[in-house]
Design an enzyme around this catalytic site. Structure first.
Site, PDB file in Angstrom:
ATOM      1  N   HIS A   1      24.569 -18.376   8.824  1.00 21.83           N
ATOM      2  CA  HIS A   1      23.555 -18.628   7.795  1.00 21.83           C
ATOM      3  C   HIS A   1      23.979 -17.978   6.485  1.00 21.83           C
ATOM      4  O   HIS A   1      24.695 -16.978   6.476  1.00 21.83           O
ATOM      5  CB  HIS A   1      22.188 -18.072   8.221  1.00 21.83           C
ATOM      6  CG  HIS A   1      22.219 -16.620   8.592  1.00 21.83           C
ATOM      7  ND1 HIS A   1      22.647 -16.187   9.833  1.00 21.83           N
ATOM      8  CD2 HIS A   1      21.909 -15.497   7.883  1.00 21.83           C
ATOM      9  CE1 HIS A   1      22.576 -14.864   9.876  1.00 21.83           C
ATOM     10  NE2 HIS A   1      22.156 -14.414   8.700  1.00 21.83           N
TER      11      HIS A   1
ATOM     12  N   HIS B   1      22.564 -16.233   2.981  1.00 24.87           N
ATOM     13  CA  HIS B   1      21.427 -15.619   2.305  1.00 24.87           C
ATOM     14  C   HIS B   1      21.469 -16.014   0.830  1.00 24.87           C
ATOM     15  O   HIS B   1      22.523 -15.910   0.188  1.00 24.87           O
ATOM     16  CB  HIS B   1      21.514 -14.092   2.354  1.00 24.87           C
ATOM     17  CG  HIS B   1      21.410 -13.505   3.724  1.00 24.87           C
ATOM     18  ND1 HIS B   1      20.253 -12.928   4.191  1.00 24.87           N
ATOM     19  CD2 HIS B   1      22.323 -13.389   4.722  1.00 24.87           C
ATOM     20  CE1 HIS B   1      20.456 -12.468   5.424  1.00 24.87           C
ATOM     21  NE2 HIS B   1      21.711 -12.730   5.768  1.00 24.87           N
TER      22      HIS B   1
END
Ligand code: AMP
Ligand code: ZN
Length: 136
Positions: free
Chosen positions: A99, A101
């Site tokens: 992922h 940020h």
């Protein structure tokens, strides 16, 4: 991935404050934000790190990150943001589903994403470059 919290969010099994979704990517607010508005951009297909991600998912994820960064800038009236991706335990990755940020930045916020600088000695910088290039 049965025990993966982000796979559960992708499957709608646990709730998240979603801001974006397409066929390959989902984005939602981080529940423990570095700054309010901090978003996570998550490829729907489970991969542990950047290195495992296939090209289609990579392209879709970075394109989505750009879209969301623009929306963050427009909604908070500020063009500054950091993109951070933690890959692996030593890099601080806690959720083992790749992922990105996206962290909006504000004047006088208290977030610090800075590191102290080391120095290469002699030819060391060339040796490091040579070593990396061998594996590309
Ligand atoms: P990382 O250290 O890069 O693995 O970061 C994982 C991030 O996921 C942390 O910033 C957590 O606050 C965030 N997080 C964990 N669980 C959830 C959740 N259920 N919904 C939203 N964000 C989450
Ligand atoms: Zn997962």
């Amino acid at each position: 991935m049965e025990d993966c919290i982000f796979c559960k969010i992708v499957d709608g099994k646990i709730p998240a404050a979603r801001v974006y979704e397409d066929d390959k990517v989902i984005s939602f607010l981080d529940i423990m934000p570095a700054n309010k508005g901090h978003c996570l951009v998550v490829p729907k297909k489970h991969s542990q790190t950047l290195i495992e991600m296939n090209e289609d998912d990579l392209v879709a994820t970075i394109n989505a990150a750009k879209k969301i960064a623009r929306a963050l800038s427009l909604s908070f009236g500020n063009g500054s943001f950091n993109i951070v991706m933690n890959n692996g335990k030593e890099a601080g990755q806690v959720v083992n589903h790749a992922h990105i940020h996206l962290i909006p930045r504000f004047q006088k916020d208290r977030l610090r994403i800075k590191w102290s600088h080391l120095k290469y000695e002699g030819d060391e910088i060339k040796e490091y470059a040579d070593k990396i290039r061998k594996f590309i």
